[in-house]
Design an enzyme around this catalytic site. Structure first.
Site, PDB file in Angstrom:
ATOM      1  N   TYR A  15       7.702   2.102  -7.773  1.00 27.22           N
ATOM      2  CA  TYR A  15       6.289   0.331  -7.711  1.00 27.22           C
ATOM      3  C   TYR A  15       6.528   0.276  -9.148  1.00 27.22           C
ATOM      4  CZ  TYR A  15       6.395   0.701  -2.893  1.00 27.22           C
ATOM      5  OH  TYR A  15       7.203   1.214  -1.317  1.00 27.22           O
ATOM      6  N   GLU A  50       0.960  -1.197   0.208  1.00 30.80           N
ATOM      7  CA  GLU A  50      -0.016  -0.079  -0.427  1.00 30.80           C
ATOM      8  C   GLU A  50       1.164   1.269   0.277  1.00 30.80           C
ATOM      9  OE1 GLU A  50      -1.484  -1.254   3.474  1.00 30.80           O
ATOM     10  OE2 GLU A  50      -3.517  -2.564   2.488  1.00 30.80           O
TER      11      GLU A  50
HETATM   12  C1  LIG Z   1      10.357   6.067  -2.173  1.00 28.56           C
HETATM   13  C2  LIG Z   1      12.090   6.072  -2.141  1.00 28.56           C
HETATM   14  C3  LIG Z   1      11.946   5.058  -1.021  1.00 28.56           C
HETATM   15  C4  LIG Z   1      13.038   6.054  -3.274  1.00 28.56           C
HETATM   16  O1  LIG Z   1      14.298   5.816  -2.896  1.00 28.56           O
HETATM   17  P1  LIG Z   1      14.932   6.154  -3.536  1.00 28.56           P
HETATM   18  O2  LIG Z   1      16.800   5.808  -3.315  1.00 28.56           O
HETATM   19  O3  LIG Z   1      15.190   7.679  -3.596  1.00 28.56           O
HETATM   20  O4  LIG Z   1      14.584   5.489  -5.226  1.00 28.56           O
HETATM   21  P2  LIG Z   1      16.045   5.257  -6.329  1.00 28.56           P
HETATM   22  O5  LIG Z   1      16.930   6.230  -7.017  1.00 28.56           O
HETATM   23  O6  LIG Z   1      15.859   4.465  -6.663  1.00 28.56           O
HETATM   24  O7  LIG Z   1      13.985   5.509  -7.232  1.00 28.56           O
HETATM   25  C5  LIG Z   1      14.078   4.920  -8.292  1.00 28.56           C
HETATM   26  C6  LIG Z   1      12.563   5.787  -9.058  1.00 28.56           C
HETATM   27  O8  LIG Z   1      11.708   6.245  -8.429  1.00 28.56           O
HETATM   28  C7  LIG Z   1      11.419   6.806  -8.291  1.00 28.56           C
HETATM   29  N1  LIG Z   1      11.816   8.375  -7.832  1.00 28.56           N
HETATM   30  C8  LIG Z   1      12.415   8.216  -6.635  1.00 28.56           C
HETATM   31  N2  LIG Z   1      12.191   9.781  -5.998  1.00 28.56           N
HETATM   32  C9  LIG Z   1      11.605  10.484  -7.579  1.00 28.56           C
HETATM   33  C10 LIG Z   1      11.072  11.495  -7.054  1.00 28.56           C
HETATM   34  N3  LIG Z   1      11.585  12.038  -6.283  1.00 28.56           N
HETATM   35  N4  LIG Z   1      10.198  11.990  -7.610  1.00 28.56           N
HETATM   36  C11 LIG Z   1       9.819  11.242  -8.994  1.00 28.56           C
HETATM   37  N5  LIG Z   1      10.149  10.252  -8.595  1.00 28.56           N
HETATM   38  C12 LIG Z   1      11.260   9.562  -8.115  1.00 28.56           C
HETATM   39  C13 LIG Z   1      12.269   7.024  -9.654  1.00 28.56           C
HETATM   40  O9  LIG Z   1      11.311   6.518 -11.370  1.00 28.56           O
HETATM   41  C14 LIG Z   1      13.556   6.747  -9.681  1.00 28.56           C
HETATM   42  O10 LIG Z   1      13.849   6.465 -10.873  1.00 28.56           O
HETATM   43  P3  LIG Z   1      14.492   7.357 -11.942  1.00 28.56           P
HETATM   44  O11 LIG Z   1      15.801   7.943 -11.314  1.00 28.56           O
HETATM   45  O12 LIG Z   1      14.908   6.312 -12.997  1.00 28.56           O
HETATM   46  O13 LIG Z   1      14.237   8.569 -12.267  1.00 28.56           O
HETATM   47  C15 LIG Z   1      12.641   6.933  -0.529  1.00 28.56           C
HETATM   48  O14 LIG Z   1      12.320   8.577  -1.358  1.00 28.56           O
HETATM   49  C16 LIG Z   1      12.269   7.353  -0.038  1.00 28.56           C
HETATM   50  O15 LIG Z   1      12.267   6.518   1.172  1.00 28.56           O
HETATM   51  N6  LIG Z   1      10.395   8.544   0.599  1.00 28.56           N
HETATM   52  C17 LIG Z   1      10.197   7.498   1.864  1.00 28.56           C
HETATM   53  C18 LIG Z   1       9.805   6.744   2.279  1.00 28.56           C
HETATM   54  C19 LIG Z   1       8.433   6.149   2.403  1.00 28.56           C
HETATM   55  O16 LIG Z   1       7.588   6.964   1.067  1.00 28.56           O
HETATM   56  N7  LIG Z   1       8.188   5.198   1.366  1.00 28.56           N
HETATM   57  C20 LIG Z   1       7.739   4.066   0.704  1.00 28.56           C
HETATM   58  C21 LIG Z   1       6.549   4.132   1.820  1.00 28.56           C
HETATM   59  S1  LIG Z   1       5.182   3.177   0.395  1.00 28.56           S
END
Ligand SMILES: CC(C)(COP(=O)(O)OP(=O)(O)OC[C@H]1O[C@@H](n2cnc3c(N)ncnc32)[C@H](O)[C@@H]1OP(=O)(O)O)[C@@H](O)C(=O)NCCC(=O)NCCS
Length: 177
Positions: A112, A100
């Protein structure tokens, strides 16, 4: 290890789980808690960069949390962790994965979708703190013949993105299950 996990949970997820909750995860054979650690100097405590957790329930993988430290986002760690969770689910022989995500959490939804998750429904006003809706996502393809190829592709993508930010995936990934 546990204090760092709790601290990252508070920072990224608003204190979703308690210490007792994480201890249960460590002890449960049906739970995988996978984490990225970085240790630059063996004399200094390793730093927790991110983690993901899944529950194996019958033939389903329930991804219960995923977080990357804000300082290290957009470098491929989210992808590395999600790959690791799906690889673990595949290794366990699970057929589907679900999770979720809050409706306004677009970064996580983008991530995702890259890994084949599709929206199948919503829970209205699901998150007590914000009143936000939860979007329910599923990937039903874990048992399909092409899923191992997809896993390999996602691994290569995450590895390349981490390498371009001067990280190496393999030594970072630690499994606690
Ligand atoms: C969601 C989260 C885990 C992503 O981690 P991350 O290390 O930044 O992810 P990645 O660098 O591997 O990015 C993977 C993809 O996610 C998407 N993405 C990540 N951050 C993004 C942003 N700020 N805006 C848009 N897309 C984003 C993109 O598709 C990205 O691919 P790209 O870099 O080729 O464009 C991180 O933002 C986080 O910890 N958020 C807070 C906790 C959370 O929301 N967890 C999920 C709960 S369901």
């Amino acid at each position: 290890m546990l204090p760092q996990v709790l601290s990252l949970d508070r920072l990224c997820l608003g204190g979703l789980w308690s210490e007792a909750g994480y201890r249960r995860e460590f002890d449960s054979p049906n739970s995988d808690l996978l984490a990225l650690w970085y240790q630059e100097d063996p004399m200094v405590q390793a730093q927790l960069l991110g983690f993901v957790c899944l529950w194996a329930i019958v033939e389903e993988a329930h991804i219960t949390l995923l977080a990357v430290h804000p300082r290290y986002r957009r470098q491929g760690m989210g992808q590395a962790l999600l790959w690791a969770a799906l690889q673990s689910a595949h290794d366990r022989g699970l057929e589907r994965a679900t999770l979720e995500v809050e409706a306004d959490n677009l970064p996580a939804q983008q991530l995702y979708k890259k890994f084949g998750f599709r929206e199948i429904g919503r829970r209205r006003n699901y998150y007590p703190k914000t009143g936000g809706d939860a979007i329910i996502l599923w990937n039903n393809r874990l048992h399909k013949p092409d899923f191992a190829t997809l896993l390999e592709k996602w691994y290569q993508t995450a590895d390349a993105q981490l390498a371009s930010a001067a990280w190496q995936l393999t030594p970072l990934l630690h499994k606690r299950s």
